[in-house]
Design an enzyme around this catalytic site. Structure first.
Site, mmCIF file in Angstrom:
data_model
loop_
_atom_site.group_PDB
_atom_site.id
_atom_site.type_symbol
_atom_site.label_atom_id
_atom_site.label_comp_id
_atom_site.label_asym_id
_atom_site.label_seq_id
_atom_site.Cartn_x
_atom_site.Cartn_y
_atom_site.Cartn_z
ATOM 1 C CB THR B 15 -0.939 -0.008 1.225
ATOM 2 O OG1 THR B 15 -1.831 -1.114 1.087
ATOM 3 C CG2 THR B 15 -1.748 1.272 1.330
ATOM 4 C CB SER B 57 1.967 -8.237 0.681
ATOM 5 O OG SER B 57 0.916 -8.142 1.596
ATOM 6 C CB THR B 86 0.153 -4.216 6.075
ATOM 7 O OG1 THR B 86 -1.125 -4.103 5.434
ATOM 8 C CG2 THR B 86 0.844 -2.861 6.058
ATOM 9 C CG ASP B 87 -3.376 -7.556 3.547
ATOM 10 O OD1 ASP B 87 -3.929 -7.407 4.649
ATOM 11 O OD2 ASP B 87 -3.763 -6.987 2.514
#
Lengths: 166, 166, 166, 166
Positions: B15, B57, B86-87
């Site tokens: 992101t 990700s 971040t995932d």
């Protein structure tokens, strides 16, 4: 209950908190932006915010620095971030470096106000937050992505950048 | 000559680097913003920027993570910042934490793209820069102003925040 | 070929184009942002950009205003937008209003620089663009969302807002 | 007392008002930004803000357009700005152009949300504000710095720009 890992943030002013006053064309301090900044970046570290003063650091007196020193020495937290104008940040760091023991203190500021476009404020604040958590007790400055010890740093006024003495 | 203290920045997407495509209404990766970000914040630490991939990700494969692992293991620098979605940041951190020895590696990302208003990107990047310089060898994540060890962190999908396992 | 509907944009400076100089703490004019602004907003009207000067309007001399008047009178376009400092915008408008015939001229500026956060620059520029296309020949000021005739406007220095005389 | 020159702003949604939801990665409508926008730009024209709906214009139904038409026809103001998604803005403009008499109505939107960086929202809104004050009764669209009549405009989906039919 505030645990050992709570960070005390002492606000003293500096460019990081300045705003443009459209009526006078001057930069002023209507209020601190630190609370907004920490909210924007989703900071989840425990912290307490304390606005001690909102001053251009060129206008800080010895008495102001003594107040900052007292606050660092006497507050219950062992991790302290101080937002500060860049022009005399090194001077304040020296007073604290000489006197504050057993605490990690990080001074930080910005060359461009948070409220303006293209500011370095949030990055610098992030540097300070990691530094204050990761470093051993001592007094430090974080600017330009670097971590400086209080007794090995100066502001180069021509470039506007902080650099090591040696 | 690149000294020991040069930071290698591995760009993998996430992101932090997304942009809004006005024609499709989707978030896409036309290019990385890391170079602009580091320029904006007046970063004076020596670093090398390497764009490995620009991926959400959730779309990273095992092969992608293996490439990141190889890069960390074989590059000449001992201090590495990885920008990452971040995932699955925690998943990549675990692979690296298990395998990379003798280097300080910090994974970082953002919940709001740098290119949007009110982003956490610059603050998080600042956290990563101080952490990679201040911390002992190991693999870490810096998000929400906190520093996490690779084996004691998860992303809470309901709050969108990173937190310790224990 | 420039058709009748091409807009000539005369850049003269003013707060709209100011930037913060981190070395001096002053507001300066390193360059005009008009080209970036029109690119950002996806403006597809045909226009020509001409940077005449970059001045705080308090420092404009009679000679500067004469130059602006000559340019308005002699350029081939019939629709002209002038970016201008707000402090003496009314004075320039009066000179032009008295002398320029058969053309639509709109003066516009900003109270907060485009380069800062929360600026009024893009909105004001949009007001000027519609006004210069929609209005009959004459000299106008667009500020605060309003359209003023050159001979019925003043800047209220206490509020920083433009208002009708009557 | 609302005079003849009060502008009614009808909010219907569209990209101009979208925000990024960091939990889902989707663009959503938590609230309208119009009030903040008009405050930021120091708008001093008298206006009333009415939030009719917050919809992506691809999801507008005939019933929604009928509501907008009724509101335009029956409100006491003669000058109306409608914020609207760009995808079906032309369709709504046609319904209004055919039916609304004696009022100046301007539809406007944005290709990039106000809440993101580098948005066209404030410029477009400025265009709409001047147009609604300067133009004769009729229904118009202001996008890309241009003013279009309701029956001579289309959105070019490949370029994302509005253009005349002839």
């Amino acid at each position: 209950m505030k645990g050992d890992d709570t960070i005390r943030i002492l606000i003293t002013g500096g460019t990081i908190d300045k705003e443009y006053d459209p009526l006078t064309g001057e930069l002023t301090f209507p209020k601190s932006h630190l609370s907004n900044m920490l909210n924007q970046v989703r900071c989840k570290v425990r912290f307490v915010l304390e606005e001690m003063m909102l001053k251009d650091s060129l206008e800080m007196k010895d008495g102001d620095r003594e107040e900052i020193l007292k606050k660092c020495a006497h507050c219950s937290e062992n991790r302290i971030v101080i937002t500060h104008g860049t022009d005399t940040m090194v001077e304040t760091a020296r007073l604290l470096g000489d006197k504050v023991k057993g605490k990690t203190v990080v001074l930080v500021g910005a060359m461009i106000p948070y409220a303006f476009g293209a500011s370095d404020a949030l990055f610098n604040l992030g540097c300070a937050f990691s530094a204050v958590q990761a470093l051993q007790p001592g007094v430090y400055i974080t600017m330009n992505g670097k971590i400086f010890l209080w007794n090995n740093v100066r502001k180069n006024r021509e470039s506007g950048e902080f650099e090591e003495l040696t």
